[in-house]
Design an enzyme around this catalytic site. Structure first.
Site, PDB file in Angstrom:
ATOM      1  N   LYS A  22       0.837  -1.169   0.045  1.00 48.92           N
ATOM      2  CA  LYS A  22      -0.008   0.026   0.012  1.00 48.92           C
ATOM      3  C   LYS A  22       0.861   1.199  -0.082  1.00 48.92           C
ATOM      4  O   LYS A  22       0.630   2.091  -0.722  1.00 48.92           O
ATOM      5  CB  LYS A  22      -0.811   0.059   1.184  1.00 48.92           C
ATOM      6  N   ASN A  23       1.980   1.254   0.574  1.00 48.84           N
ATOM      7  CA  ASN A  23       2.445   2.539   1.140  1.00 48.84           C
ATOM      8  C   ASN A  23       3.551   2.726  -0.276  1.00 48.84           C
ATOM      9  O   ASN A  23       4.343   4.090  -0.587  1.00 48.84           O
ATOM     10  CB  ASN A  23       3.405   2.473   2.310  1.00 48.84           C
ATOM     11  N   CYS A 116      -4.518   7.982  10.082  1.00 45.66           N
ATOM     12  CA  CYS A 116      -4.632   7.461  11.058  1.00 45.66           C
ATOM     13  C   CYS A 116      -4.112   8.389  12.121  1.00 45.66           C
ATOM     14  O   CYS A 116      -3.169   9.242  11.911  1.00 45.66           O
ATOM     15  CB  CYS A 116      -3.335   6.230  11.145  1.00 45.66           C
ATOM     16  N   ARG A 121       2.095  14.622  12.024  1.00 48.21           N
ATOM     17  CA  ARG A 121       2.955  14.313  10.702  1.00 48.21           C
ATOM     18  C   ARG A 121       2.686  15.542   9.721  1.00 48.21           C
ATOM     19  O   ARG A 121       2.100  15.483   8.694  1.00 48.21           O
ATOM     20  CB  ARG A 121       2.330  13.085   9.819  1.00 48.21           C
ATOM     21  N   ASP A 307       5.861   0.516  11.986  1.00 46.44           N
ATOM     22  CA  ASP A 307       4.835   0.017  11.271  1.00 46.44           C
ATOM     23  C   ASP A 307       4.838  -1.588  11.560  1.00 46.44           C
ATOM     24  O   ASP A 307       3.858  -2.334  11.556  1.00 46.44           O
ATOM     25  CB  ASP A 307       4.570  -0.072   9.783  1.00 46.44           C
ATOM     26  N   ARG A 399      -7.824  -0.870   5.130  1.00 45.92           N
ATOM     27  CA  ARG A 399      -7.192   0.253   4.677  1.00 45.92           C
ATOM     28  C   ARG A 399      -5.605  -0.202   4.251  1.00 45.92           C
ATOM     29  O   ARG A 399      -5.091   0.336   3.409  1.00 45.92           O
ATOM     30  CB  ARG A 399      -7.036   1.408   5.622  1.00 45.92           C
TER      31      ARG A 399
END
Length: 422
Positions: A22-23, A116, A121, A307, A399
């Site tokens: 995903k990232n 999230c 951030r 993560d 997600r």
């Protein structure tokens, strides 16, 4: 709002195929905006964040569609450079369209992002870099409005990030690819997903040196063309399923993945007593006894990834001895601790440090997912607990983990999705 009902005491074992990251997929999708000719992207996971970004890009008049794991994109029909709050609010990565729009079309209006709630951030590093490239930036009513300098082209510059930022590095290298002149970027993020983006940009005709190092040099080109590219495997999904083996004395084989992406995590798995074997595109974790306690300090890549902190903490909860975790990336990344304690863990938090005293086993309880990666730690914990656990707010896990119930069932987890609206 869906829930998971998990009946525990499972031994997690079997084979599971890993999806695209995903990232990595999200910045690659944003990079498609830079291409004047059609682009095809393979190994794209079917996730809510991916669907959101495709919808956001399509809302600009761009022809973009996903079929199975392939996304095709043609930007010829773009008719606006606007990313609305309704879409951006659910996902931080939406800010990644700012650099490509500004670089190629000379303007952009993008809502400040959501995502999230794991800590601060800020996007100020993105905006400072764009200003260094000559852009005029203003923030009005929750929107970033950006305008390229006279002539419509960003200007190459020397810029060093004040802090390591994955999204900032990605946004700025996309913008620099079409800037006039050469950009030298210092203190760049080294994550595999950043490397994946830089490699795709090169396939599109960008001139980038220093890929995978903290200093990248981007020589701006006049235009970029489309290409065919595949998303790198998801290292966090890989680590999450392997973690299940350590928690349940199981045996998990992950396929279509790479051990090179996960070195610091695999080293910790071995420290905890697991037998790790790997090949070109697979990793296997086998666990026979109770895990050993470890100490973990999260760091930017190539250090231990934040993560994976929650998943390793769930293993440490069952370890023989006391483990210490120090979270250096996000200040709110211990929100899963009270939920793990509800399942019978013994964790105490003091600031950035969590002390985990191992217990023999988890006990079933209702818990609530607090963010994307924490949700997987709760799922794995519930799978080991005796009895039924109900996990609420699982939209977080949707997600980041593709076909999560099917993959967990294939590993022996007794899991059922409950639709509370039904």
């Amino acid at each position: 709002m869906d829930q998971f009902l998990i009946t525990g005491s499972s031994r997690i074992s079997g084979e599971v195929t890993i999806s695209g990251a995903k990232n990595a997929a999200l910045p690659l999708l944003a990079a498609m905006i830079l291409a004047e000719t059609p682009t095809t992207l393979h190994n794209v996971p079917s996730l809510q964040d991916v669907r959101t970004l495709i919808e956001l890009i399509g809302g600009m008049g761009i022809k973009i569609q996903k079929q199975d794991d392939t996304v095709t994109c043609d930007t010829k029909s773009i008719d606006n450079f606007y990313a609305p709050y309704d879409l951006v609010k659910t996902m931080r990565a939406s800010i990644l369209v700012l650099g490509p729009l500004l670089a190629r079309f000379g303007e952009a209006e993008v809502s400040l992002p959501g995502g999230c709630a794991i800590g601060s951030r800020p996007v100020d590093q993105h905006l400072k870099a764009f200003e260094a490239m000559g852009a005029e930036i203003s923030v009005e009513n929750g929107y970033v409005k950006a305008q390229a300098p006279k002539g419509g082209k960003l200007l190459g510059c020397n810029f060093s990030f004040d802090m390591i930022t994955v999204g900032g590095t990605e946004n700025v290298i996309m913008a620099a690819a079409l800037a006039k002149g050469t950009t030298v970027l210092g203190n760049c993020a080294l994550e595999p997903e950043v490397v994946d983006l830089a490699n795709m940009l090169v396939a599109m005709g960008a001139k980038i040196s220093g890929i995978g190092t903290s200093t990248m040099t981007i020589e701006g080109v006049e235009r970029l063309h489309g290409c065919e590219y595949s998303v790198v495997p998801d290292r966090i999904e890989t680590g999450s399923y392997l973690a299940g083996a350590l928690m349940t004395r199981g045996d998990v084989l992950t396929k279509k993945t790479s051990a090179l992406l996960l070195t610091p995590v695999l080293e910790k798995f071995e420290d905890m007593g697991a037998t790790i074997t790997s090949g070109d595109d697979w990793i296997r974790a086998q666990m026979k006894g109770r895990p050993k306690a470890v100490d973990i300090r999260t760091q930017p890549h190539p250090g231990f990834p934040t993560d994976m902190q929650a998943q390793l903490m769930a293993i440490a909860c069952l370890a023989d001895g006391t483990s210490t975790f120090i979270e250096n990336i996000f200040e709110n990344r211990y929100m899963h601790v009270p939920e793990l304690n509800r399942l019978g863990a013994s964790i105490q938090v003091d600031g950035h440090t969590a002390v985990v005293r191992g217990v023999e086993n988890f006990t079933a309880a209702p818990v609530m997912a607090t963010d994307l990666r924490a949700s997987m730690s709760l799922v794995m914990a519930a799978a080991t607990a005796e009895g039924e656990s109900l996990i609420d707010r699982i939209y977080h896990i949707d997600r980041g983990y593709e076909h999560v119930e099917d993959k967990l069932r294939s590993l022996g987890v007794n899991i059922e999705r409950i639709n509370t609206n039904a």
